[in-house]
Motif scaffolding. Structure first.
Motif, PDB file in Angstrom:
ATOM      1  N   ALA A   1       0.894  -1.293   0.070  1.00  0.00           N
ATOM      2  CA  ALA A   1      -0.005   0.123  -0.039  1.00  0.00           C
ATOM      3  C   ALA A   1       0.778   1.321   0.078  1.00  0.00           C
ATOM      4  O   ALA A   1       1.821   1.540   0.634  1.00  0.00           O
TER       5      ALA A   1
ATOM      6  N   ALA B   1      -9.035  -1.752  -5.272  1.00  0.00           N
ATOM      7  CA  ALA B   1      -7.776  -0.586  -4.838  1.00  0.00           C
ATOM      8  C   ALA B   1      -8.032   0.752  -5.521  1.00  0.00           C
ATOM      9  O   ALA B   1      -8.768   0.746  -6.367  1.00  0.00           O
TER      10      ALA B   1
ATOM     11  N   SER C   1      -3.047   2.007  -3.457  1.00  0.00           N
ATOM     12  CA  SER C   1      -3.353   1.639  -1.952  1.00  0.00           C
ATOM     13  C   SER C   1      -4.776   1.030  -1.942  1.00  0.00           C
ATOM     14  O   SER C   1      -5.423   0.895  -2.778  1.00  0.00           O
ATOM     15  N   GLY C   2      -4.635   0.578  -0.617  1.00  0.00           N
ATOM     16  CA  GLY C   2      -5.994  -0.212  -0.465  1.00  0.00           C
ATOM     17  C   GLY C   2      -5.698  -1.441   0.791  1.00  0.00           C
ATOM     18  O   GLY C   2      -4.666  -1.518   1.400  1.00  0.00           O
TER      19      GLY C   2
ATOM     20  N   ALA D   1      -7.128  -6.113  -1.776  1.00  0.00           N
ATOM     21  CA  ALA D   1      -7.485  -5.097  -2.687  1.00  0.00           C
ATOM     22  C   ALA D   1      -7.008  -5.241  -4.110  1.00  0.00           C
ATOM     23  O   ALA D   1      -5.788  -5.421  -4.183  1.00  0.00           O
TER      24      ALA D   1
ATOM     25  N   TYR E   1      -6.027  -4.137  -8.156  1.00  0.00           N
ATOM     26  CA  TYR E   1      -5.791  -3.178  -9.176  1.00  0.00           C
ATOM     27  C   TYR E   1      -5.455  -3.737 -10.500  1.00  0.00           C
ATOM     28  O   TYR E   1      -4.671  -4.580 -10.562  1.00  0.00           O
TER      29      TYR E   1
ATOM     30  N   LYS F   1      -2.516  -7.023  -6.811  1.00  0.00           N
ATOM     31  CA  LYS F   1      -3.274  -6.745  -5.432  1.00  0.00           C
ATOM     32  C   LYS F   1      -2.354  -6.159  -4.548  1.00  0.00           C
ATOM     33  O   LYS F   1      -1.183  -6.274  -4.495  1.00  0.00           O
ATOM     34  N   ILE F   2      -2.964  -5.545  -3.543  1.00  0.00           N
ATOM     35  CA  ILE F   2      -2.229  -4.921  -2.344  1.00  0.00           C
ATOM     36  C   ILE F   2      -1.981  -6.167  -1.419  1.00  0.00           C
ATOM     37  O   ILE F   2      -2.622  -6.900  -1.133  1.00  0.00           O
TER      38      ILE F   2
END
Length: 1020
Positions: free
Chosen positions: A295, A328, A359-360, A364, A366, A392-393
C-alpha cells in the motif's frame, strides 16, 4: 445495556425459532467452467454467492452475518467481500478452526438496511489452500458443519440449505501464454502451456486440448510440439506447445484445458486464460511491472503499440487515459510518457508509460485497461481495449535474484528475498521446490541463515527463526538455494517459485510467489533505427524499441573501437558499471524511453555507443544496430573549423544532402531516408531529427529531389526509389509515405529520380496533364530487355507512361528534364543490342525522340543554363556539350584516361560557361569556354578521391567545396583553385559531396563512417 449486548443475550437465552430461515451458498464457476474449482496445494480463491432464502413469513429478519467453515485438510488464508458487495466486513477469522465470519457493516442502531433481505444475495471471496492428499480430482467438496448465518441484531438464526452446492478440488494447475501479444490477422502465434502436478503421485498421461478464444476472434490450431502426451512427476511440470493463428481482428485470450488421459479423460486442471492478445494492423498490449504492491507503493503501467502493417504509417499515435478496474485505489503520479508519437512506420512499435500510486486493504486488486488513437490517411483509428495483468495489495512478497536464467547455465545461486510489511514478524519461511523435473537443486542444498534452523523435506525447504524475532515488520531477509542445472525448453517458459510464510503458529499461513523464466532464446530483439547527434558537450541517442521491450542499456567506449563485451542476460547493470572496454552510461527498466542525452562527454573525444534492448526478464538484444561496430560520435565545441553538429547513423552516408533552405537537410543511408533540422536559435534542437529514419524496401541508390506537389501548398515531398524497384513519395515534414508502388515490378532503381511539375510547366504540358505532376524513375538491371523508364502520377503513384525499348542499358546517374522542350535525357551504360547510351524521350509520353552513342554513362546528365547546353559525363574521360535542339555535339573534350572503372568520381558540375570536374586520378579541375566556345582548363588542384563539388558565392567571393578520401572537406578558391581551407571529419575516409545552405552559411556533408555534419562556411 446497549442494543448490541441485548441482542447477544437474546441470542443466547431465547430458543431458536424453528430454524426455518435458510440461506444458500452457491459457488461461482469461472467463465467456461461447469463448476467452481480450487487446486490442491495452491492458493485458490473460491467465489461464493450467499442468498437469503427464508420464507415470506420471516420478512422482518435480515441475514447480516454468515460463517464459512472449510472441510478438514484445508488451510484458510483469508477472504474479502467481493468488489460488488461493499457493505460487509470480516468479523471473525480463526485459521485453526478454518472459520471465517462476515458481518454487515451496518450497525444495529444505524438507520439503514443491514445485510440481506429475503431473496437478496451477496458475494464473498474465500482464499484457501486445498489439501493434496489425492491422485485425482474430488468433485463433491462442500462447506463443513458449523457454517451458519444469522441476524446479529434480532438473533434470528439461518440454517444452510441442505442442497448447498459443491466445488471441485483439482489435482493439476495450468498457466498459458500466447506470444506475440500483438500480431496481424492470420499471424503466427505460439501458445505455451505449463501444467503443474499438485497430486500426491506421478500422473498418468497428460495432454492439453486445443486452445479456444475467449472472444469472437476465431483461433485456429496448427502443429503441436511432439510428444504432446506427457507423464508429469509429482511436484513436476509438463510444458505443451501449440502453434495457433487468430483469423480476425480484435482482442482475445487463448483458453486451454489440461486433461488426464485416464479412465475417461478426467479433467484435472481448471481452465487457464493467457494474457490478452490484440490482433489487427494497429494493435496494443498492456503490462504492469508490479503485481504484488505494498500500500502506497508506485507501479508502472506500460502500453505498447505496434504497427503490424507492411505498408501503413500511422501518425500522431496518442494513448487514451487508462481505466482502473478493481477495488484498490490508484492515483496518477506521472504520464503518459511520452504524450504521443508522431508516427509509427511499418513494423515499428512505441511504448507509453504511466506511474500510479496504489493503496487499499490487503487483498484489494488493481488492474488497468488502455488503448491508443492514431490517424491513417487523415482518418482516425484506435487499437483494441487491452487489459494488463491483475495486481493486488499485499503485506508480504518475495523477490528473486534471477528473474530469468539460460537452461545452459549451471551452478546458479538463486536468492529469495522475503519482504515483510505486515504487523507481525515472519518466523517461518517455507520454499516449495519448483518443478522438480526442470530445476535441479545442487547437492549442497539450500544455505543456512544465521539464527534460523534449516529443515529438509522431499517437497520443500523450511527455515525457522530460533529467536522468534524473524523478519520484523518493515524488514526483509534473503534465503539462498543453489541450482546445479535446468532442463532445456524449446521456448522461453516461466515457472512459479512458491513460498509459505508463518507469522505465528496459530495464525493463517501466507502464500507468496514469483516467476523465473527458463530461456530457450539467448537474446532479445534489437532496438531499431539507432541514431545520434553530437553537439557541444553532449551526444543525444535516439532509437526505436521493439514490441518485446522492458528496458534499455547503453554502453560507451572511448576511441574508435566499439564496446567489445555484451551484457549478460538476467543481470541488472547500473550507470558506471564497466563491461570490457566500455562503461554503462544509461540503464532503465520497464520504460518507454527511446532517447538519451549523454552529457558526461569531453569535447574533442571520440566515443562509440552500442544500445541494447532488454526484455521484461532482462534478456539483452545483440546490440548490433545499426551494426556491431556501434555508433561513432565526437562532440565538439563551436570553434573555428569545428562542426556545429554531426548526426550519426552508423552506415555510410556519402550521398549529397538535399537542403531545405534555413529549415534542414535530407539524405539517406542504406535503406533509410533521414531528415535533420536547422535551428540557429536553439542549439539543443539544431541537428535534431525531423522524423525518425524512414525505411524503404531496400537500399537507396542515389540522392533524391525534394519538391512541392500540386494542391498541397506549404508542403514538400521526397521522391525516392530503392534497389528493390519500389518508387515512393514521402512527406518531408512527417516522414509519412504519401504512396509506395510495389506493383510495377521495376527492378533496381539506383538513379536520381526527376520530376516535372505542373506549376512550372509550359502550355504543352498543361494541355496533356492539366491536374497532375510527374515523377520519373529509371532502372538499373543487368537485362537490357528489362530496363525501363516510367513516369508516375506524383500524387498517387499511378503509371502514366512506360519506356521499355528492349535495348536499354543500366541507368545509374540522374536524368534531366528540360521544361522548355518537354524532353527527358537519360544516360545509360552500353546495353546488349545497342551502343546508344544517351536516350532522349518526350517527357509527356515516353516516346523516344533521339539517341546517341557516347560510351558508358554512369553519371547524371545536366544542363548549363548559361550556354543552354546539355553536359554529358562519360566513363572514358570525355565530356560532351550537346545542342538540346538537334542533339548534335557542340564540343567534346577528354579530361583523363579511363582507369578500371570511370575517369570521374562525379558528373561535371556546370559553372559559368564551363564546368568543374572531379577526377579519379585525384584532381579537381575547372574548365571554362574560350573565345571559340571550346572548353579550356583554367586550373587543376590535387584532391585525394574527390567527391562532387558545390559552389558558394558570399560577399562577392566565390569558392568551391569538395569532399576527399583524406577525411576532409576542402575549400578551393574559384579563380585559382588554391586549397585555402579544410575541415576534418576525423580519420582518413571517403567524404561525400557537400551541399550549402547559403541562407544560414552552412555546409552539410556525409562521411563513410556514417555521419552527416554541419560546418560554418567559409572555412577559416
Amino acid at each position: 445495556m446497549n442494543l448490541r449486548t441485548l441482542t447477544l443475550l437474546t441470542t443466547v437465552l431465547l430458543p431458536a425459532v424453528g430454524l426455518a430461515q435458510t440461506w444458500t451458498a452457491k459457488f461461482i464457476a469461472a467463465p467456461g467452467e461447469a463448476s467452481a474449482r480450487v487446486v490442491m496445494d495452491e492458493e485458490s480463491d473460491l467465489v461464493v454467492e450467499v442468498t437469503n432464502t427464508a420464507p415470506a413469513e420471516y420478512d422482518n429478519s435480515r441475514l447480516s452475518e454468515v460463517s464459512f467453515v472449510l472441510p478438514d485438510g484445508y488451510q484458510f488464508l483469508g477472504g474479502l467481500p467481493a468488489a460488488e458487495t461493499p457493505g460487509w466486513k470480516i468479523e471473525y477469522f480463526d485459521a485453526n478452526s478454518r472459520r471465517l465470519t462476515f458481518q454487515s457493516t451496518v450497525d444495529c442502531s444505524d438507520d439503514a438496511d443491514r445485510g440481506l433481505a429475503r431473496g437478496q444475495s451477496a458475494r464473498f471471496v474465500l482464499s484457501m489452500v486445498a489439501p493434496s492428499d489425492r491422485a485425482n480430482d474430488k468433485t463433491d467438496e462442500q462447506l463443513a458443519e458449523g457454517s451458519n448465518g444469522r441476524d446479529q441484531c434480532d438473533g434470528t438464526e439461518y440454517s444452510l440449505d441442505p442442497e448447498a452446492q459443491s466445488w471441485t478440488r483439482s489435482s493439476l494447475n495450468a498457466t498459458v501464454t500466447m506470444t506475440p501479444r500483438g500480431l496481424a490477422t492470420n499471424g503466427a502465434a505460439v501458445a505455451r502451456v505449463v501444467v503443474e502436478n499438485r497430486t500426491n503421485a506421478n500422473t498418468g498421461t497428460l495432454t492439453v486440448e486445443n486452445p479456444t478464444s475467449t472472444s469472437s476472434v476465431p483461433l485456429m490450431t496448427g502443429t503441436k510440439e511432439a510428444p504432446f502426451n506427457k507423464s508429469v512427476p509429482r511436484r513436476g511440470a509438463g510444458v505443451f506447445v501449440l502453434n495457433v493463428r487468430p483469423t480476425a481482428a480484435g482482442t482475445l485470450s487463448a483458453r486451454v484445458r489440461a486433461r488426464l488421459n485416464n479412465n475417461g479423460a478426467t479433467v484435472t486442471a481448471p481452465l487457464a486464460d493467457s494474457p490478452m492478445v490484440n490482433v489487427g494492423a494497429f494493435v496494443a498490449a498492456a503490462d504492469m511491472d508490479v503485481a504484488d504492491a505494498f500500500a502506497g507503493e508506485q507501479v508502472t503501467l506500460r502500453l505498447t503499440v505496434l504497427n503490424t502493417s507492411t505498408t501503413n504509417t500511422y501518425a500522431n499515435v496518442r494513448p487514451r487515459a487508462p481505466v482502473l478496474v478493481g477495488n484498490a485505489t490508484a492515483s496518477l503520479v506521472s504520464g503518459p510518457s511520452p504524450e504521443a508519437t508522431t508516427q509509427l512506420a511499418p513494423g515499428v512499435s512505441a511504448q507509453f508509460t504511466w506511474r500510479y500510486q496504489v493503496s487499499g486493504a490487503p487483498g484489494a486488486s488493481y488492474q488497468f485497461q488502455a488503448q491508443a488513437d492514431a490517424t491513417l490517411n487523415g482518418s482516425g483509428v484506435v487499437t483494441g481495449l487491452v487489459t494488463a495483468r491483475k495486481g493486488k495489495i499485499v503485506l508480504q512478497r518475495v523477490r528473486l535474484s534471477h528473474e530469468a536464467v539460460s537452461t545452459a547455465a549451471t551452478n546458479v545461486m538463486v536468492t529469495y528475498t522475503v519482504q515483510n510489511r505486515g504487523p507481525l514478524p515472519i518466523i517461518e519461511v517455507k520454499l516449495f521446490k519448483p518443478a522438480v523435473n526442470y530445476f535441479a537443486v545442487a547437492a549442497a542444498g539450500p544455505q543456512s541463515v544465521p539464527d534460523w534452523t534449516l529443515y529438509y523435506d522431499d517437497a520443500y525447504f523450511l527455515w525457522e527463526s530460533n529467536s522468534g524475532e524473524g523478519i520484523p515488520p518493515g524488514g526483509e531477509l534473503s534465503f539462498r538455494v543453489p541450482y546445479s542445472g535446468f532442463s532445456a525448453v524449446t521456448g522461453d517458459t516461466a515457472f512459479r517459485h512458491r513460498m509459505e510464510l508463518v507469522q505465528g503458529y496459530n495464525d493463517p499461513r501466507i502464500r507468496v510467489s514469483a516467476t523465473m523464466t527458463l530461456l530457450a532464446v539467448t537474446s532479445a530483439p534489437d532496438v531499431q533505427r539507432v541514431t545520434g547527434v553530437a553537439r557541444d558537450g553532449s551526444v543525444t541517442l535516439t532509437w526505436d524499441n521493439p514490441f518485446n521491450h522492458g528496458g534499455t542499456l547503453v554502453l560507451r567506449s572511448q576511441g574508435t573501437a566499439p564496446p567489445n563485451t555484451a551484457p549478460v542476460s538476467g543481470t541488472h547493470y547500473a550507470v558506471g558499471d564497466v563491461l570490457g572496454n566500455a562503461t554503462v552510461v544509461y540503464s532503465d527498466e520497464f520504460s518507454s524511453a527511446s532517447s538519451f542525452t549523454d552529457t558526461t562527454v569531453t569535447n574533442g573525444t571520440t566515443y562509440v555507443y552500442r544500445v541494447f534492448n532488454a526484455d521484461d526478464v532482462r534478456r539483452y538484444g545483440p546490440g548490433t544496430q545499426p551494426t556491431s561496430l556501434g555508433l561513432l560520435a565526437t562532440p565538439r565545441a563551436h570553434g573555428a573549423g569545428e562542426p556545429l553538429w554531426c548526426y550519426s547513423v552508423g552506415l555510410s552516408t556519402l550521398f549529397q544532402p538535399v537542403t531545405a533552405l534555413g529549415a534542414g537537410i535530407f539524405s539517406s543511408f542504406n535503406d533509410s531516408v533521414v531528415g535533420s533540422l536547422t535551428n540557429t536559435a536553439n542549439p539543443v534542437e539544431d541537428g535534431a531529427e525531423r522524423f525518425r529514419p524512414v525505411k524503404l524496401t531496400a537500399k537507396v541508390g542515389s540522392r533524391f529531389p525534394v519538391v512541392p506537389l500540386l494542391g498541397r501548398p506549404g508542403q514538400q515531398f521526397l521522391v525516392v526509389g530503392d534497389q528493390a524497384g519500389v518508387p515512393a513519395v514521402i512527406n518531408a515534414f512527417t516522414g509519412e509515405f504519401l504512396w509506395r508502388n510495389t506493383a510495377l515490378g521495376l527492378g533496381n532503381i539506383s538513379s536520381f529520380p526527376v520530376t516535372q511539375l505542373l506549376d512550372y510547366a509550359n502550355p504543352a504540358y498543361r494541355a496533356k496533364y492539366s491536374n497532375l505532376d510527374l515523377a520519373i524513375f529509371a532502372t538499373r538491371v543487368s537485362s537490357a530487355a528489362q530496363n525501363q523508364v516510367v513516369a508516375l502520377n506524383a500524387a498517387t503513384g499511378a503509371l502514366m507512361w512506360r519506356y521499355r525499348p528492349g535495348d536499354l542499358g543500366m541507368v545509374s546517374g540522374g536524368m534531366l528534364v528540360d521544361y522548355t522542350t518537354n524532353r527527358l535525357y537519360v544516360g545509360t551504360k552500353t546495353g546488349v543490342g545497342s551502343t546508344n547510351t544517351l536516350r532522349v524521350l518526350d517527357s509527356l509520353t515516353g516516346v523516344e525522340l533521339g539517341r546517341r552513342a557516347l560510351g558508358d554513362l554512369e553519371f547524371g546528365v545536366v544542363r548549363n543554363a548559361t550556354t543552354n547546353q546539355i553536359l554529358v559525363t562519360a566513363n572514358d574521360g570525355m565530356v560532351y556539350g550537346l545542342d538540346p535542339a538537334t542533339l548534335a555535339t557542340v564540343w567534346s573534350v577528354s579530361l583523363a584516361a579511363q582507369p578500371t572503372t570511370s575517369a570521374f568520381t562525379h558528373f561535371v558540375r556546370p559553372l559559368g560557361r564551363g564546368f568543374v570536374a572531379s577526377l579519379s586520378n585525384g584532381t579537381v579541375e575547372r574548365w571554362e569556354m574560350d573565345a571559340n566556345n571550346v572548353p579550356t582548363r583554367l586550373w587543376t588542384t590535387p584532391i585525394a578521391g574527390p567527391s562532387g563539388t558545390f559552389t558558394l558565392n558570399q560577399n562577392g567571393v566565390a569558392r568551391i567545396y569538395v569532399g576527399s578520401s583524406d577525411g576532409k572537406v576542402h575549400q578551393l578558391e574559384l579563380e585559382t583553385g588554391a586549397d585555402s581551407g579544410q575541415v576534418s571529419m576525423g580519420p582518413a575516409q571517403d567524404i561525400g559531396t557537400p551541399t550549402i545552405d547559403h541562407t544560414v552559411g552552412r555546409l552539410h556533408v556525409g562521411s563513410a563512417d556514417g555521419r552527416l555534419c554541419a560546418f560554418p562556411v567559409p572555412f577559416p
